[in-house]
Scaffold this motif. Structure first.
Motif, PDB file in Angstrom:
ATOM      1  N   LEU A   1       0.838  -1.196   0.000  1.00 41.18           N
ATOM      2  CA  LEU A   1       0.000   0.000   0.000  1.00 41.18           C
ATOM      3  C   LEU A   1       0.873   1.246   0.000  1.00 41.18           C
TER       4      LEU A   1
ATOM      5  N   PHE B   1       2.092   2.006  -3.332  1.00 41.38           N
ATOM      6  CA  PHE B   1       1.035   2.621  -4.123  1.00 41.38           C
ATOM      7  C   PHE B   1       0.892   4.095  -3.789  1.00 41.38           C
ATOM      8  N   LEU B   2       0.820   4.403  -2.507  1.00 42.22           N
ATOM      9  CA  LEU B   2       0.565   5.780  -2.102  1.00 42.22           C
ATOM     10  C   LEU B   2       1.659   6.721  -2.586  1.00 42.22           C
TER      11      LEU B   2
ATOM     12  N   SER C   1       1.413   6.958  -6.841  1.00 42.29           N
ATOM     13  CA  SER C   1       0.197   7.050  -7.646  1.00 42.29           C
ATOM     14  C   SER C   1      -0.324   8.468  -7.756  1.00 42.29           C
TER      15      SER C   1
ATOM     16  N   VAL D   1      -1.983   9.936  -5.438  1.00 44.17           N
ATOM     17  CA  VAL D   1      -3.237  10.018  -4.700  1.00 44.17           C
ATOM     18  C   VAL D   1      -3.123  10.957  -3.495  1.00 44.17           C
TER      19      VAL D   1
ATOM     20  N   GLY E   1      -0.435   4.284 -11.385  1.00 42.02           N
ATOM     21  CA  GLY E   1      -1.307   4.115 -10.229  1.00 42.02           C
ATOM     22  C   GLY E   1      -2.294   2.972 -10.447  1.00 42.02           C
TER      23      GLY E   1
ATOM     24  N   LEU F   1      -2.486  -0.458  -8.284  1.00 42.08           N
ATOM     25  CA  LEU F   1      -3.734  -0.760  -7.575  1.00 42.08           C
ATOM     26  C   LEU F   1      -4.257  -2.131  -7.981  1.00 42.08           C
TER      27      LEU F   1
ATOM     28  N   LEU G   1      -2.246  -4.639  -6.248  1.00 44.78           N
ATOM     29  CA  LEU G   1      -2.658  -4.693  -4.843  1.00 44.78           C
ATOM     30  C   LEU G   1      -3.906  -5.549  -4.678  1.00 44.78           C
ATOM     31  N   VAL G   2      -4.886  -5.309  -5.554  1.00 41.45           N
ATOM     32  CA  VAL G   2      -6.145  -6.041  -5.422  1.00 41.45           C
ATOM     33  C   VAL G   2      -5.894  -7.533  -5.596  1.00 41.45           C
TER      34      VAL G   2
ATOM     35  N   ILE H   1      -3.257  -8.599  -2.384  1.00 41.80           N
ATOM     36  CA  ILE H   1      -3.843  -8.471  -1.048  1.00 41.80           C
ATOM     37  C   ILE H   1      -5.232  -9.105  -1.016  1.00 41.80           C
ATOM     38  N   GLY H   2      -6.024  -8.784  -2.049  1.00 42.33           N
ATOM     39  CA  GLY H   2      -7.352  -9.384  -2.093  1.00 42.33           C
ATOM     40  C   GLY H   2      -7.264 -10.899  -2.130  1.00 42.33           C
TER      41      GLY H   2
ATOM     42  N   LEU I   1      -3.534   5.200   9.380  1.00 38.91           N
ATOM     43  CA  LEU I   1      -4.130   4.982   8.059  1.00 38.91           C
ATOM     44  C   LEU I   1      -5.341   5.887   7.865  1.00 38.91           C
TER      45      LEU I   1
ATOM     46  N   LEU J   1      -5.560   8.742   4.948  1.00 36.59           N
ATOM     47  CA  LEU J   1      -6.474   8.595   3.822  1.00 36.59           C
ATOM     48  C   LEU J   1      -7.751   9.411   3.948  1.00 36.59           C
TER      49      LEU J   1
END
Lengths: 178, 659, 164
Positions: B288, B291-292, B295, B297, B311, B315, B318-319, B322-323, B366, B370
C-alpha cells in the motif's frame, strides 16, 4: 458457520479501501477548492497598472459577467495560459481584468508588452492583500464573477483551452442567459 | 549496449519469475518433486539477472550515459560520484528496480537458509515470492522501464534532486526497502501455511527470524529518514506525519505486533490465525505504501513523479495480491484451530493487548492519512490532516502499550497474578513516579506531558531492571554475571529493544518539552543567546561546490565568554535545478544539539535571517532506534535458530517414524 | 509530471525571485517581529502553527519561507494588533482558504469519524479482546483421549504407579 464470517472482514475492509483508492486516482490532492464560490467577490479598490492615478474596484463591473485573472511577470505557468487569454480578448468573449499579484509594475508592464495584453485593465496588488482576500495561493488563478458580483467559479492553475470549453464558457453562457 | 543488456536481463528475470511462481506451487499441491525443485535454482537465476540489470543501470549513471532517459533526468556530470551511484535508486524507476533486487535477494536468502524445512514449504514460500516478483517486474517493464533511451542524447543531465544529495538519503532507501521487502518473506510463509493447510508452532519458529530481520532494517530505514530530514530541511523537524512517512511507519507498527504475536505462537501455539493475518497485513501495508508514494493520490514532499497509468497498475496488483491473500485467509483460516488456553491475566493476553493497541495505532495513522481522500471522493469537502491530529491520537493509544511493556516480560505464560506482579514491581513504579515528578524541574520547568513521558520511559527501564534482577536472584554470589551470560540472546535482544523504546521516548519527550528557537535577523557582529550559548554572526561568504554555489555563514559560538566552536551553516543553490537548499550547521551531543540554519539574505549590508534551535536530547531519538535494531539482530542470533537447523532433521525423522 | 514541474517552478520562482523584492522592501523574515512583546509573539507563532502553508502544503506557515506564508504571518500580526481574537483570526483564514488551511482538522460532522474513529476502534477492539480472552478460559479442557491414546496413557501411568 458464524465464526467463518468474521474471517471475511479483512477482505471486505480491503475492498472498500481499494474502491476509495481507485476513486482517488481521478482526484487531485494538491488542489484546494475555494470556499468563496457562491459568495460575493471580496471588495477591493486598487490603482490600475497603466494609470496609477485611476483605481479599479470589483463593483465597477457590476452588471457584467467577467473574469478576474491573477498573474505576475515572475510566474512561469502564466506564460502557458497567456495565449489563451489573448485569444479570448481578441474574440471579445468575456471581459478580463488582470490582478497583478506581488509584482513590480515595471516588470509587469514589460511582460505585457512582450507577451500581449488581453486585459481590459490590470490592477496592482503589490503586497498581495487582495490575493489573500480572494484565497489566492498559487499563480495563475482565474475567478469567474457574475453580474451580481458573486464568484461562480475558480480556475486553479493555467486556464487551458479544455477548461475554457468544458467548464468556463458554458458557465458564462448560463449566467448571461439567466 | 549496456542498457539493452540490463533491459534484457529484466525480461529474463521475469521469465524466471513466471517459472518460480507457478511450477513450485503446482508441485507442492500435487507432490511433484521435480516441479518443487525448480524453486531454488529459479531464485538464484532471477537474482543474478536482476543484479545484472541493477549493475547496468548503475554503470550508466557512473559513466554519464545521458542517452539513457533515467540518467539524463536524474544525474549530471558535475554530480559527485557517490551521488551518481545513489542516483541509481533516486528515481521512481530506479527505486522499483531496487525493490525487485531486494525481493530476489531475500528469495535467495530463503533458498539458502531453509535446508531444514520441508520441501513443500520451501516450494510454496519461494513460489509466492515468485508471483510477487512477476508483478513488480511486469510493472517495471510495462510502465517504468529505467533503461528507456533518449535520442538524441542530452548533452548533460538535469541533476539529482538536491534534497537527495546527502549521505543519509543514500542509505535510507536501501535500508527501508530491505525492511519493506523483507516482510514479503513473512507474508510468503503465511500464504504457504494457508495453502498447505497446516499451521503450528514450527511455522512460527521458521517465520520469526525473517520477520525480525526485516523489522530491524525497517527500523533503521525509518530512523535514517528522520535523521536526514532533521539535518536537511532546515527547520529542525524530525517527523512530520507526512503520508510517505506514514506509509513506512504503518508496516513497522504491524511488524512489531507480528514479532510479538509470533513469539506467542511459537512458544504456546496461540493466536495462530491472528498471526497469519498480521503477516499478511504487514506486507500488504508495504505494498500500500508503494502505491501511495507513486500514484499521486496523496500530496507529499516525498512523492515520486506521478502517472495515472502507474497508479492503476499498482492498484490492480494490490487487489490481486492483497485481495487474493485475504480471500485465501477467509477460506482457510477458520480451519486452523485455536491453540493453547490462557487466562485473562497472562503473558498471552498482554501480548494480545500489545497487538490490539499497535493495530489500532496503525489503523489511526491509516485513517488520518487517507481521510482527506475519502472526504474528497465522497464530495464532502477538502480538508488536510496534519501533525496535530496524529499527535493527539497516537500518543494516548501508545501510552498504555508502553506501560504494558514493563509488565509483560515479567508475566508468566498461561496464567499470571496481578497482586504478585504489583509486589514485584512496586519499587519500579515508585522510582518511576518519583523521577518523573522531579526531573522536569531539573530541566527547567515542570510540564505535565514531560512528566508523563518520562514516567513511561523510566518505568520501562526500571521494570526491565527488575526482570533482569529476578533472573539472577537465585544464583549464588559471584556467579551472577555468569548466570546472566547464560540467558539466551533472545532475552537480551528483547531487553535492548525495549530499552531502545525507553531511550526513544526520553528523546521525544525532552525535545518536545524543552526545545527552543530564536528566529532573528542578524547583521554582521550581532549576537544572540540561546541556552546559555552566545552566537555571534560573522557574516557569510560565497562558496562554490562541485554542482552548486551558495553562501557559507560563520557563527562564532561561545559560552560564558569562552570560545566553544565555529559553526558554518550554508545556503546553496544547485546549478542545474536552481533549487535552494539549506545545510544547517549542527553541533551534536548526547545532551542535545545546537542547530543553526540560514534563512534569506536581508538588506544589502550582509545581514541574514537566521534560525537557531536548541534541541535537548534529540539524539536519543535515533539512539533509541539504533538500540532497537541491535536488540533485534541480537535476538536473531539466538542459539535456538542455529540449533533448529541441526535439530529439525531429527525431529522430521521422528515424526516420520511415528506417523 | 507536468503538474509537478509547474509546482516546482512556482516554488523556485517564489523562493528565488522574491529575494530581490525583499531586498527592495528591506523586510525582515521572522516568525514574529522583534517589536512584539513575548506574550503576543508566542500567540502569533502559535496561530501560525495552526495554519498550513498552501504552497508547500506540508509545512505550517510558521515554518515555511514561501512568500504566501510570510504574507499570512504578517496578516496574523496585524490582526492581533487590531485586537482580534484567536478564533476570529482562524475564521478569517478559513473564510478565504477553506478547511484545508487548518493544520489541525476541524471537528465537525464530516470529520467526526476521523477524530473519534481511533478511540472507538480501540474501545471495540479491547472489548472484542476481552470477550475472546474470556472465552478461551471457558474452553473445554483438552479434548477427550482417543482409544489408542488412552491405552498409551495407561501404560505410562501404570509404569509410573509401580515406581511410586
Amino acid at each position: 458457520m458464524k465464526r467463518a464470517v468474521w474471517f471475511l472482514l479483512p477482505l471486505a475492509a480491503f475492498l472498500v479501501l481499494a474502491a476509495f483508492l481507485f476513486r482517488g486516482l481521478g482526484l487531485n490532492p494538491r488542489e484546494v477548492p475555494s470556499p468563496l464560490i457562491g459568495k460575493p467577490a471580496p471588495a477591493f479598490a486598487r490603482p490600475q497598472l497603466h494609470d496609477a492615478a485611476k483605481t479599479f474596484s470589483q463593483k465597477d463591473l457590476a452588471g457584467q459577467v467577467w473574469l478576474l485573472n491573477v498573474w505576475a511577470s515572475w510566474c512561469v505557468a502564466c506564460r502557458e495560459e497567456h495565449p489563451v487569454l489573448v485569444e479570448l480578448a481578441r474574440q471579445k468573449a468575456v471581459p478580463i481584468v488582470g490582478l497583478n499579484y506581488k509584482d513590480a509594475p515595471e516588470d509587469a508592464k514589460a511582460w505585457l508588452k512582450q507577451f500581449g495584453d488581453p486585459y481590459m485593465l490590470s490592477v496592482v496588488d503589490r503586497d498581495g492583500r487582495v490575493g489573500i482576500d480572494y484565497g489566492v495561493y498559487g499563480v495563475p488563478e482565474t475567478f469567474l464573477i457574475d453580474a451580481n458580483g458573486v464568484i461562480r467559479h475558480k480556475q486553479i492553475g493555467p486556464l487551458t483551452p479544455a477548461a475554457w470549453e468544458k467548464t468556463i464558457r458554458p458557465k458564462i453562457e448560463a449566467l448571461r442567459r439567466g | 549496449m549496456i542498457p539493452e543488456i540490463g533491459h534484457f536481463a529484466l525480461i529474463l528475470a521475469l521469465l524466471l519469475g513466471l517459472m518460480k511462481g507457478t511450477l513450485p506451487l503446482i508441485g507442492a499441491a500435487r507432490r511433484i518433486p521435480t516441479y518443487m525443485a525448480v524453486a531454488r535454482p529459479a531464485s538464484h537465476g532471477q537474482f543474478l539477472f536482476v543484479a545484472v540489470a541493477f549493475g547496468c543501470l548503475m554503470w550508466s549513471f557512473m559513466s554519464n550515459d545521458f542517452s539513457v532517459l533515467n540518467v539524463a533526468e536524474h544525474s549530471n556530470s558535475q554530480l559527485p560520484l557517490r551521488y551518481k551511484i545513489a542516483a541509481t535508486w533516486g528515481s521512481h524507476e530506479g527505486s522499483m528496480l531496487l525493490w525487485v533486487l531486494m525481493l530476489s535477494a531475500w528469495s535467495v536468502a530463503v533458498a539458502a537458509f531453509s535446508r531444514h524445512l520441508p520441501e513443500e514449504m520451501v516450494a510454496r514460500v519461494l513460489g509466492v515470492q515468485g508471483i510477487l516478483s512477476v508483478g513488480f517486474l511486469l510493472f517495471i517493464l510495462v510502465t517504468s522501464n529505467p533503461f528507456e533511451r533518449l535520442f538524441p542524447p542530452a548533452p548533460d543531465g538535469r541533476d539529482l534532486n538536491p534534497l537527495l544529495q546527502d549521505p543519509g538519503m543514500v542509505l535510507h532507501p536501501p535500508m527501508l526497502y530491505m525492511g519493506y521487502v523483507g516482510f514479503s518473506v513473512a507474508f510468503s510463509f503465511a500464504i504457504a501455511a494457508l495453502l498447505g493447510g497446516k499451521l503450528d508452532a514450527t511455522w512460527a519458529r521458521w517465520s520469526r527470524p525473517w520477520t525480525t530481520v526485516a523489522w530491524c532494517f525497517l527500523t533503521g530505514g525509518i530512523a535514517l529518514g528522520s535523521w536526514w530530514a532533521y539535518k536537511e530541511l532546515g527547520w529542525g523537524g524530525w517527523w512530520f506525519w507526512d503520508p510517505v512517512e506514514n506509509a513506512s511507519f504503518m508496516p513497522w507498527l504491524v511488524g512489531t505486533a507480528l514479532i510479538h504475536s509470533l513469539a506467542a505462537t511459537e512458544k504456546r501455539g496461540s493466536f495462530k490465525s491472528w498471526t497469519v493475518l498480521l503477516a499478511i497485513c504487514a506486507f500488504s501495508l508495504s505494498l500500500l505504501g508503494t502505491f501511495l508514494v507513486r500514484s499521486g493520490v496523496l500530496t507529499s514532499v516525498h512523492a515520486f513523479a506521478t502517472d495515472p497509468k502507474r497508479g492503476v497498475f499498482i492498484l490492480g496488483f494490490l487487489v490481486v495480491v492483497i485481495g487474493g491473500s485475504l480471500a485465501l485467509y477467509a477460506w482457510r483460516a477458520p480451519k486452523i484451530g485455536l491453540g493453547g488456553r490462557f487466562a485473562p491475566v497472562s503473558r498471552e493476553s498482554t501480548l494480545l493487548a500489545n497487538n490490539v493497541l499497535l493495530v489500532v495505532a496503525c489503523a489511526s495513522v491509516l485513517l488520518g492519512t487517507l481521510y482527506p481522500l475519502v472526504l474528497d471522493s465522497l464530495d464532502l469537502g477538502k480538508i488536510s490532516v496534519g501533525p496535530p491530529y496524529f499527535d493527539t491520537v497516537f500518543a494516548p493509544i501508545m501510552a498504555p502499550l508502553v506501560f504494558l511493556m514493563g509488565v509483560g516480560p515479567l508475566m508468566r505464560w498461561k496464567e499470571a497474578s496481578v497482586p504478585d506482579l504489583f509486589l514485584r514491581l512496586r519499587w519500579a513504579l515508585g522510582v518511576s513516579l518519583a523521577v518523573a515528578l522531579i526531573l522536569p524541574f531539573v530541566m527547567g520547568s515542570w510540564k505535565p506531558l514531560v512528566a508523563f513521558g518520562l514516567f513511561l520511559a523510566i518505568w520501562v527501564f526500571a521494570a526491565t531492571m527488575v526482570g533482569i534482577r529476578e533472573r539472577v536472584r537465585n544464583a549464588p554470589k559471584g556467579t551472577k554475571l555468569a548466570r546472566l551470560a547464560r540467558e539466551p540472546r533472545g532475552y537480551w535482544g528483547m531487553v535492548l529493544a525495549h530499552l531502545g523504546i525507553a531511550v526513544f521516548i526520553v528523546g521525544v519527550t525532552l525535545v518536545n518539552g524543552y526545545q527552543n528557537e530564536r528566529d532573528v535577523r542578524m547583521e554582521i557582529g550581532d549576537t544572540v543567546t540561546l541556552n546559555g550559548y552566545t552566537f555571534r554572526f560573522e557574516g557569510a561568504k560565497s562558496i562554490t561546490g562541485p554542482n552548486y554555489r551558495g553562501a557559507r555563514g560563520t557563527m562564532d559560538v561561545s559560552k560564558d565568554g569562552r570560545f566553544v566552536e565555529k559553526l558554518y551553516p550554508e545556503k546553496r543553490i544547485y546549478n542545474v535545478q536552481q533549487m535552494p537548499m539549506t545545510e544547517a550547521a549542527i553541533d551534536s551531543g548526547i545532551l542535545g544539539d545546537l542547530y543553526v540554519s540560514l534563512g534569506e539574505p536581508v538588506g544589502d549590508q550582509g545581514a541574514w535571517a537566521v534560525r537557531l534551535y536548541g534541541k535537548p536530547f534529540i539524539n536519543w531519538i535515533w539512539g533509541g532506534c539504533v538500540l532497537m535494531m541491535i536488540g533485534g539482530f541480537l535476538a536473531i542470533s539466538d542459539r535456538r535458530y542455529r540449533l533448529a537447523v541441526r535439530r529439525e532433521p531429527e525431529l522430521g525423522a521422528a515424526r516420520g517414524a511415528a506417523a | 509530471m507536468r503538474a509537478r514541474h509547474t509546482w516546482r517552478s512556482l516554488l523556485v520562482a517564489l523562493f528565488v525571485a522574491v529575494a530581490p523584492l525583499a531586498l527592495a522592501q528591506n523586510a525582515a523574515r521572522q516568525a514574529a517581529p522583534l517589536e512584539m512583546d513575548p506574550g503576543t509573539a508566542k500567540r502569533a507563532v502559535a496561530l501560525a502553527n495552526e495554519l498550513r502553508c498552501l504552497v508547500c502544503q506540508n509545512q505550517t506557515i510558521a515554518e515555511s519561507n514561501a512568500d504566501l506564508a510570510q504574507d499570512l504571518r504578517r496578516q496574523i500580526n496585524e490582526q492581533i494588533a487590531a485586537g482580534r481574537s484567536d478564533r476570529e483570526i482562524i475564521d478569517y483564514m478559513v473564510a478565504r482558504y477553506g478547511d484545508f488551511v487548518l493544520y489541525r482538522p476541524p471537528f465537525k460532522a464530516a470529520t467526526a469519524a476521523l477524530w473519534l474513529g481511533p478511540f472507538v476502534l480501540a474501545a471495540i477492539a479491547l472489548f472484542v479482546l476481552s470477550k475472546v480472552v474470556r472465552s478461551r478460559r471457558r474452553l473445554a479442557e483438552e479434548p477427550p483421549l482417543g482409544d489408542a491414546e488412552r491405552r498409551e496413557a495407561e501404560r505410562l501411568l501404570g509404569e509410573k504407579g509401580e515406581r511410586k
